[in-house]
Design an enzyme around this catalytic site. Structure first.
Site, short mmCIF file in Angstrom:
data_model
loop_
_atom_site.label_atom_id
_atom_site.label_comp_id
_atom_site.label_asym_id
_atom_site.label_seq_id
_atom_site.Cartn_x
_atom_site.Cartn_y
_atom_site.Cartn_z
N GLY A 70 0.80 -1.23 0.00
CA GLY A 70 0.00 0.00 0.00
C GLY A 70 0.82 1.27 0.00
O GLY A 70 0.27 2.38 -0.01
N VAL A 71 2.15 1.16 -0.04
CA VAL A 71 2.99 2.37 0.06
C VAL A 71 3.02 3.12 -1.28
O VAL A 71 3.34 4.31 -1.32
CB VAL A 71 4.42 2.00 0.55
CG1 VAL A 71 5.24 1.33 -0.54
CG2 VAL A 71 5.14 3.22 1.08
N GLY A 74 3.65 -0.02 -6.80
CA GLY A 74 3.06 -0.29 -8.12
C GLY A 74 2.72 1.00 -8.85
O GLY A 74 2.94 1.11 -10.06
N ARG A 100 -6.28 -10.25 -8.24
CA ARG A 100 -7.27 -9.21 -7.92
C ARG A 100 -8.09 -8.96 -9.17
O ARG A 100 -7.71 -9.38 -10.27
CB ARG A 100 -6.56 -7.91 -7.49
CG ARG A 100 -5.84 -8.04 -6.18
CD ARG A 100 -5.04 -6.78 -5.86
NE ARG A 100 -4.20 -7.00 -4.70
CZ ARG A 100 -3.03 -6.41 -4.50
NH1 ARG A 100 -2.55 -5.56 -5.39
NH2 ARG A 100 -2.34 -6.66 -3.42
N ARG A 193 -7.47 1.52 -1.36
CA ARG A 193 -7.26 0.73 -2.58
C ARG A 193 -8.38 -0.29 -2.76
O ARG A 193 -8.77 -0.61 -3.88
CB ARG A 193 -5.89 0.05 -2.53
CG ARG A 193 -5.52 -0.62 -3.83
CD ARG A 193 -4.10 -1.11 -3.84
NE ARG A 193 -3.91 -2.26 -2.96
CZ ARG A 193 -2.74 -2.86 -2.74
NH1 ARG A 193 -1.65 -2.39 -3.31
NH2 ARG A 193 -2.66 -3.91 -1.94
N ARG A 204 -1.27 -7.49 6.45
CA ARG A 204 -0.31 -6.63 5.74
C ARG A 204 0.20 -5.51 6.64
O ARG A 204 1.38 -5.15 6.59
CB ARG A 204 -0.96 -6.06 4.47
CG ARG A 204 -0.96 -7.07 3.36
CD ARG A 204 -1.98 -6.78 2.27
NE ARG A 204 -2.04 -7.95 1.40
CZ ARG A 204 -1.37 -8.09 0.25
NH1 ARG A 204 -0.66 -7.10 -0.20
NH2 ARG A 204 -1.44 -9.20 -0.44
N1 LIG Z 1 10.33 -11.88 -2.81
C1 LIG Z 1 9.40 -11.51 -3.68
N2 LIG Z 1 8.44 -10.67 -3.33
C2 LIG Z 1 7.53 -10.31 -4.27
C3 LIG Z 1 7.58 -10.77 -5.60
N3 LIG Z 1 6.55 -10.23 -6.28
C4 LIG Z 1 5.90 -9.44 -5.42
N4 LIG Z 1 6.48 -9.48 -4.20
C5 LIG Z 1 6.13 -8.74 -2.98
O1 LIG Z 1 5.04 -9.36 -2.38
C6 LIG Z 1 4.34 -8.40 -1.60
C7 LIG Z 1 2.86 -8.52 -1.84
O2 LIG Z 1 2.57 -8.20 -3.16
P1 LIG Z 1 1.07 -8.07 -3.62
O3 LIG Z 1 0.30 -9.26 -3.17
O4 LIG Z 1 1.04 -7.78 -5.08
O5 LIG Z 1 0.51 -6.86 -2.76
P2 LIG Z 1 0.84 -5.29 -2.67
O6 LIG Z 1 2.27 -5.13 -2.29
O7 LIG Z 1 -0.09 -4.84 -1.64
O8 LIG Z 1 0.54 -4.71 -4.00
C8 LIG Z 1 4.92 -7.05 -1.99
O9 LIG Z 1 5.82 -6.67 -0.96
C9 LIG Z 1 5.68 -7.33 -3.25
O10 LIG Z 1 6.80 -6.46 -3.39
C10 LIG Z 1 8.64 -11.67 -5.94
O11 LIG Z 1 8.78 -12.14 -7.06
N5 LIG Z 1 9.51 -12.00 -4.96
N1 LIG Z 2 1.76 9.50 -2.63
C1 LIG Z 2 0.54 8.99 -2.57
N2 LIG Z 2 -0.45 9.67 -1.98
C2 LIG Z 2 -1.70 9.14 -1.89
N3 LIG Z 2 -2.07 7.95 -2.38
C3 LIG Z 2 -1.11 7.22 -2.97
C4 LIG Z 2 0.23 7.68 -3.11
N4 LIG Z 2 0.95 6.73 -3.75
C5 LIG Z 2 0.09 5.73 -4.01
N5 LIG Z 2 -1.14 6.01 -3.56
C6 LIG Z 2 -2.35 5.16 -3.60
O1 LIG Z 2 -2.16 4.18 -2.58
C7 LIG Z 2 -2.73 2.93 -2.97
C8 LIG Z 2 -1.66 1.84 -2.88
O2 LIG Z 2 -0.69 2.05 -3.89
P1 LIG Z 2 -0.02 0.84 -4.65
O3 LIG Z 2 0.80 1.42 -5.74
O4 LIG Z 2 -1.05 -0.18 -5.01
O5 LIG Z 2 0.92 0.26 -3.50
P2 LIG Z 2 1.86 -1.02 -3.43
O6 LIG Z 2 2.13 -1.44 -4.84
O7 LIG Z 2 3.08 -0.55 -2.72
O8 LIG Z 2 1.11 -2.05 -2.64
C9 LIG Z 2 -3.26 3.11 -4.38
O9 LIG Z 2 -4.66 3.31 -4.31
C10 LIG Z 2 -2.54 4.36 -4.89
O10 LIG Z 2 -3.33 5.07 -5.80
#
Ligand SMILES: Nc1nc2c(ncn2[C@@H]2O[C@H](COP(=O)(O)OP(=O)(O)O)[C@@H](O)[C@H]2O)c(=O)[nH]1
Ligand SMILES: Nc1ncnc2c1ncn2[C@@H]1O[C@H](COP(=O)(O)OP(=O)(O)O)[C@@H](O)[C@H]1O
Length: 311
Positions: A70-71, A74, A100, A193, A204
């Protein structure tokens, strides 16, 4: 993510004949010539087009991006891939978590069964893998090779454990950790999100505490970025990657004078010292998404750097 440049030689040849002009703004491709990276086209300006020239010092090492769920990892990666589609390619990880709603198999992840993934891990197909939030995630060697074969710089979105494994491997990379401005803001983003259940959100957030501690511990990450204001964070990310500040725009007029000689295009921007040669033969063959892009050489401009083409 990681699409090939939307530029096809056959299309181009169908649109004009020898000595006519071409609008370059509809495609973008990047190529390295000598110690420069040239990004041709892709300038978001309706009145001009051009070649952006970056110092090769931006490097070619893969980029590892980590940070708690959520940081905004992506989001930042998408921004980079959208602005520089020909420069960066996303390493599509494998995961055992369910897709998702808007996630596509093979694009966002390779969604797989745990037993299959465990077998593949045993078979040595993964560069790294880790259990994250109760699921398996991993980067296959092939995922990284596909990006490299396309002549692009690889971006890995992996967790802190994965980053540690890559650090310990033989793969040279640049490691960037993304932090939230506060824990409350992280929770807000994760909830907003709307992709996880309450139980998954809680898991998480619990994991985020440890990830933030590890991410901020010395030695693992080369750069730590606080994602407070998104645009400001993106600008800092580009700066780290050398994509900001060192850009030199070699502007071309919209109406280019072109000559086609065999399978090469000579772009004449009106200045005898500034001619660019695009080698169309390099666009033929190869699987989509795996092309190395156009070959380009220069005459006059950086003439010491000419490595491709015969002009
Ligand atoms: N070690 C590892 N971590 C991964 C990989 N792909 C994704 N992740 C990590 O898995 C965590 C969860 O990813 P995801 O389920 O997509 O959730 P999100 O981070 O909330 O978007 C995140 O910290 C990603 O950076 C991978 O290939 N290897
Ligand atoms: N700087 C920011 N300020 C406010 N919202 C943000 C910011 N960066 C990302 N978001 C929002 O936060 C949510 C999580 O971002 P995302 O890219 O999915 O995070 P991650 O990939 O680290 O899990 C998304 O809805 C995105 O639009």
């Amino acid at each position: 993510m990681g699409e090939a440049p939307a530029f096809f030689a056959d299309d181009l040849q169908a649109r004009f004949s020898n000595g006519f002009h071409l609008k370059l703004k509809d495609f973008e491709t990047a190529t390295v010539v000598g110690n420069k990276t040239y990004v041709i086209g892709g300038i978001d300006d309706p009145t001009s087009t051009g070649v952006r020239i970056f110092d090769k010092s931006i490097g070619e090492w893969p980029i590892v991006i980590s940070g708690p769920s959520g940081v905004g990892k992506g989001t930042l990666i998408n921004m980079l891939m959208k602005e520089f589609p020909s420069m960066f390619g996303f390493s599509v990880s494998h995961t055992t978590r369910a897709p998702r709603e808007k996630e596509e198999n093979g694009v966002h992840y390779h969604f797989t069964d745990r037993s299959v993934m465990e077998e593949e891990i045993k078979a040595g197909k993964f560069l790294e893998f880790a259990a994250v939030h109760g699921n398996l995630y991993g980067t296959s060697i092939e995922a990284v090779e596909i990006v490299a074969d396309a002549g692009k710089r690889c971006i890995l979105d992996i967790d802190v454990q994965g980053a540690r494994s890559v650090r310990a491997s033989s793969l040279e990379a640049i490691f960037i950790f993304i932090c939230p401005p506060s824990f409350e803001e992280l929770e807000k983003r994760l909830r907003a999100r709307g992709t996880e259940t309450e139980e998954q959100i809680q898991k998480r957030l619990r994991n985020a505490k440890a990830e933030l501690e590890q991410g901020n511990s010395p030695g693992l990450f080369d750069h730590i970025l606080v994602n407070n204001d998104l645009e400001a964070c993106y600008e800092r990310l580009k700066k780290i990657l050398g994509l900001n500040g060192t850009t030199e725009v070699f502007a071309l007029p919209m109406e280019l004078s072109l000559s086609i000689i065999d399978e090469k295009i000579l772009i004449n921007s009106g200045n005898a010292d500034q001619k660019i040669v695009l080698d169309l033969s390099s666009m033929k063959g190869g699987a989509p998404g795996r092309t190395r892009g156009l070959y380009m050489s220069t005459t006059g401009l950086h003439s010491d750097d000419v490595t491709n083409g015969n002009f």
